[in-house]
Enzyme design. Structure first.
Site, PDB file in Angstrom:
ATOM      1  N   SER A   1       0.833  -1.196   0.000  1.00 53.56           N
ATOM      2  CA  SER A   1       0.000   0.000   0.000  1.00 53.56           C
ATOM      3  C   SER A   1       0.874   1.256   0.000  1.00 53.56           C
ATOM      4  CB  SER A   1      -0.959  -0.033   1.199  1.00 53.56           C
ATOM      5  OG  SER A   1      -1.955   0.955   1.087  1.00 53.56           O
TER       6      SER A   1
ATOM      7  N   GLU B   1      -1.625  -2.580  -8.134  1.00 55.38           N
ATOM      8  CA  GLU B   1      -2.858  -2.910  -7.407  1.00 55.38           C
ATOM      9  C   GLU B   1      -3.316  -1.668  -6.686  1.00 55.38           C
ATOM     10  OE1 GLU B   1      -3.455  -3.443  -3.772  1.00 55.38           O
ATOM     11  OE2 GLU B   1      -1.611  -2.336  -3.439  1.00 55.38           O
TER      12      GLU B   1
ATOM     13  N   HIS C   1      -4.296  -5.727  -1.420  1.00 49.59           N
ATOM     14  CA  HIS C   1      -4.937  -5.379  -0.150  1.00 49.59           C
ATOM     15  C   HIS C   1      -5.883  -6.459   0.381  1.00 49.59           C
ATOM     16  CE1 HIS C   1      -3.436  -1.333  -0.939  1.00 49.59           C
ATOM     17  NE2 HIS C   1      -3.870  -0.952   0.245  1.00 49.59           N
TER      18      HIS C   1
END
Length: 334
Positions: free
Chosen positions: A112, A234, A302
């Site tokens: 992230s 992502e 995630h």
């Protein structure tokens, strides 16, 4: 190229909070995560901002950088893991002790917002970093999902081999529960990986969280995306309009003309705004007539469980046989 030593059970894992203060706002999940890793035999070293909060972040920029540097300079710490991401890890990049990391390479892992640190450290030192779990966000989950994440962690970081073929988890989830009131495993969905293309593609794996990369784009902390690279991207909790914008940014920068393939991870709680379209649909539209093969749904993202992916190493996607494997070493002998 720099490599950290492979982990051994009993090694010290240092954790830090480069952005959001998860140890303060999710104390129950934090304690569960610590207990899980300790039960697997690892020792944990708390960062100096553990339990602290400065509203949206764990501390000032300098305090957060010093928390990380203390772990980098500790010779007993062999792996450094964030508690969670957030939005502001890129603020730390000018203050990291890169020289200490060159002299004593450690496993740096996260995902992230921590993409900024993974890519920045790789760009500045050549150290292979790892797109993988965070302490609270990942290891605070309940079995069986947390066990699958841990198995990938062990497979990749405690191994000294130079080849590894990924196995698709049988199920996954992005169901959202309140972390402080969750007391059981989340429901799951059957898993599926899609391989859109033909033949084999081999290249350096580079990338991470799409939104975070925009925060270091064009800086000395963003590695150059080279011809032949395999791009891993992502994202999480975004609407379709933002995903289109992010993909279009990559297209405008010529990225899709250079990469040999794209790995598009699952998107946690994607908001299609009523269109019924997926991130894959958006990517294909943005690519237009560019014939870039896509591996869609990879579980380094995630969602749970999470598979560990080394950044900066060579991988091969076999689109005919539906496999993805690593072809280089990513750690050195213990």
């Amino acid at each position: 190229m720099l490599y950290a030593k492979a982990l051994s059970i009993g090694d010290e894992i240092g954790f830090f909070s480069p952005s959001s203060p998860a140890t303060a706002f999710a104390p129950n999940r934090f304690q569960r995560a610590k207990a899980y890793l300790k039960a697997q035999g690892f020792e944990l070293v708390e960062g100096s901002l553990t339990g602290k909060s400065d509203y949206y972040r764990s501390g000032s920029i300098r305090e957060r950088a010093e928390e990380l540097n203390q772990l980098i300079r500790d010779p007993n710490v062999r792996c450094i893991m964030p508690t969670i991401g957030g939005n502001n890890s890129n603020s730390l990049l000018p203050y990291i002790d890169y020289e200490a990391l060159r002299n004593d390479p450690k496993i740096i892992i996260g995902y992230s917002d921590v993409t900024a640190l993974l890519l920045g450290i790789y760009a500045q030192t050549g150290l292979i970093t790892f797109y993988g779990p965070a302490l609270v966000a990942s290891f605070g989950e309940y079995p069986p999902l947390v066990d699958e994440t841990f198995h990938s962690f062990i497979d990749l970081l405690c191994s000294e081999t130079n080849q590894y073929q990924y196995t698709m988890p049988s199920s996954w989830t992005d169901i959202k529960h309140d972390w402080e009131t969750q007391h059981s495993a989340k429901p799951v969905y059957p898993n599926e990986w899609q391989f859109i293309g033909k033949g084999k593609v081999t290249g350096r794996i580079i990338g991470g969280n799409l939104n975070t990369m925009a925060g270091i784009w064009g800086s000395r902390y963003m590695p150059e995306i080279k011809v032949g690279d395999i791009l891993l991207i992502e994202d999480s909790l975004k609407g379709i309009e933002n995903v289109e914008r992010s993909f279009a940014h990559l297209a405008a920068c010529g990225v899709f003309e250079r990469v040999s393939a794209i790995i598009l991870g699952k998107h946690e709680l994607f908001d299609n705004k009523g269109t019924g379209r997926t991130p894959l649909d958006v990517l294909i539209e943005v690519l237009a007539d560019k014939n870039v093969p896509i591996f869609y749904g990879f579980d380094s993202c995630h969602t749970h469980p999470m598979l560990v992916t080394p950044l900066g190493v060579r991988g091969t996607i076999d689109f005919d046989n539906h496999t993805f494997k690593l072809e280089d070493r990513w750690v050195k002998a213990k």
